[in-house]
Scaffold this active site. Structure first.
Site, PDB file in Angstrom:
ATOM      1  N   GLY A   1       9.161  10.582  -2.401  1.00  0.00           N
ATOM      2  CA  GLY A   1       9.063  12.010  -2.641  1.00  0.00           C
ATOM      3  C   GLY A   1       7.904  12.342  -3.565  1.00  0.00           C
TER       4      GLY A   1
ATOM      5  N   CYS B   1       9.513  13.679   9.552  1.00  0.00           N
ATOM      6  CA  CYS B   1       8.913  12.914  10.642  1.00  0.00           C
ATOM      7  C   CYS B   1       8.879  13.669  11.965  1.00  0.00           C
ATOM      8  CB  CYS B   1       9.654  11.598  10.816  1.00  0.00           C
ATOM      9  SG  CYS B   1       9.672  10.591   9.315  1.00  0.00           S
TER      10      CYS B   1
ATOM     11  N   CYS C   1       9.522  -2.588  11.354  1.00  0.00           N
ATOM     12  CA  CYS C   1       9.372  -1.350  10.585  1.00  0.00           C
ATOM     13  C   CYS C   1       7.995  -0.765  10.861  1.00  0.00           C
ATOM     14  CB  CYS C   1       9.499  -1.634   9.087  1.00  0.00           C
ATOM     15  SG  CYS C   1      10.964  -2.582   8.619  1.00  0.00           S
ATOM     16  N   CYS C   2       7.936   0.507  11.175  1.00  0.00           N
ATOM     17  CA  CYS C   2       6.632   1.108  11.450  1.00  0.00           C
ATOM     18  C   CYS C   2       5.836   1.229  10.150  1.00  0.00           C
ATOM     19  CB  CYS C   2       6.784   2.479  12.113  1.00  0.00           C
ATOM     20  SG  CYS C   2       7.315   3.788  10.993  1.00  0.00           S
TER      21      CYS C   2
END
Length: 399
Positions: free
Chosen positions: A122, A85, A216-217
């Site tokens: 992932g 991020c 939560c984004c």
């Protein structure tokens, strides 16, 4: 670390509107458009750029070239950057470092992401995950909920540990979402611009206690870019050099991330503290001098603990800081005037450069309805688990 050479100026920034997954243009087009916007804003021809640092997380190798090649084929070095991020600000760190050291006169940092709907996951299941050690530390401390998104468990766990340490109300986190939407309502580039009440935030479905959905984004697609150069290059080309990078630091994990038994440290609190302190020391300023901050609010819990990590308020006082309105207009320091990741969304590779763009606009006085009056010092905080934290201090210079 920082400021060992010449001053580096941010002379151009560009950002395209972020969109929900599935609604965006291909990453090649998004990246090209953001880079072109930054070059246009700077008044620099791509032929003058000597190096490019391009960040993304979900993409094949040399996707950076595929995006920047839409701008031009000048044969310059193009470096692909992937730091979770904090990818966008890592690309900016490298571009700044190249100019500051004297290796180049002008460089561009570009970040983009074409994301898929749903929680982050992932890309590989046949090799060790870079997040394995973090997941082990989390599982040992609080267990693992197979039904909840992993990222929400990391940051929700940090929120739980803060509540245990300081006894705050869970809806204190929700107030950050309310503030984020109020700011985003003034930002045409934000994805979610509709305001929310505290009741609406808290009544939303729980993702991982104490975090509800509005805390939560969301994953989004987008791109942003910045052009940096030396003062001499700016003078020679008649560029707007009113914004300088006064100090910048990048930190990674230390033993406390894994052996503290505290989820706040697992998600990077100590990295943030170290990076911020390095920046303050290098610049000779303190958090009390800041006018505006864009910080990494991937979840409300992370915004709250980051207030303290950056020294915006003393440890254990974040709830009072929020209740007193010291995190918004009319308070001590305006945090995330853009609406932050909570409202803009979080296209991983673009986030750090979108933060940069917002702060450059603020320091130039170009932020329109969300302008922080008289802003002269702006701090950026961009965090990635795995891990890296980049903190950047921008200054309005000259008249």
């Amino acid at each position: 670390m920082t400021r060992t050479g010449r001053t580096v100026h941010v002379v151009g920034v560009g950002m395209i509107p972020f969109t929900k997954p599935g609604a965006s243009e291909p990453y090649t087009v998004m990246g090209m458009r953001a880079a072109q916007a930054a070059l246009r804003d700077a008044g620099v021809d791509y032929a003058e750029v000597q190096q490019a640092y391009v960040g993304y997380v979900y993409g094949d190798s040399t996707a950076g070239q595929a995006a920047i090649y839409g701008v031009g084929l000048t044969g310059i070095p193009v470096f692909n950057v992937n730091n979770n991020c904090s990818t966008g600000s890592s690309a900016l760190f490298l571009a700044r470092q190249a100019v500051e050291s004297g290796m180049v006169e002008c460089a561009i940092a570009l970040g983009f992401e074409q994301m898929q709907p749903g929680a982050l996951k992932g890309a590989w299941d046949d090799r060790p995950s870079p997040m394995a050690r973090f997941a082990e530390a989390m599982t040992e401390h609080q267990g693992f909920d197979a039904a909840a998104p992993r990222a929400a468990q990391f940051f929700g766990g940090a929120g739980r540990d803060y509540i245990r340490a300081h006894g705050i109300r869970p809806d204190t986190f929700g107030r950050i979402s309310v503030k984020a939407r109020q700011h985003a309502a003034r930002n045409p580039l934000a994805v979610f611009r509709q305001t929310l009440t505290l009741e609406e935030v808290m009544a939303a479905p729980t993702v991982f206690d104490p975090l509800t959905r509005y805390q939560c984004c969301p994953p989004t697609c987008g791109a942003a870019a910045a052009v940096v150069c030396s003062a001499e290059f700016a003078r020679r080309h008649g560029l707007d050099a009113s914004v300088a990078i006064r100090a910048q630091a990048m930190t990674t994990d230390r033993p406390s991330t894994f052996d503290s038994g505290d989820m706040r440290r697992v998600v990077g609190y100590d990295m943030s503290v170290a990076a911020a302190n390095q920046v303050y020391e290098a610049a000779g300023v303190g958090p009390e001098d800041l006018d505006v901050v864009e910080l990494h609010d991937c979840f409300t819990a992370n915004e709250l603990i980051t207030y303290e990590a950056l020294g915006l308020t003393p440890e254990g006082t974040a709830e009072r800081f929020i209740l007193d309105g010291d995190n918004t207009y009319g308070g001590r320091v305006v945090t995330n005037p853009s609406g932050g990741l909570l409202s803009k969304g979080h296209p991983l590779g673009a986030t750090g450069l979108a933060q940069c763009a917002e702060l450059v606009w603020q320091l130039r006085g170009q932020a329109e309805q969300r302008q922080v009056e008289g802003a002269r010092l702006a701090l950026q905080h961009n965090l990635g688990l795995g891990g890296a934290c980049v903190v950047t201090l921008y200054e309005k210079v000259g008249a």
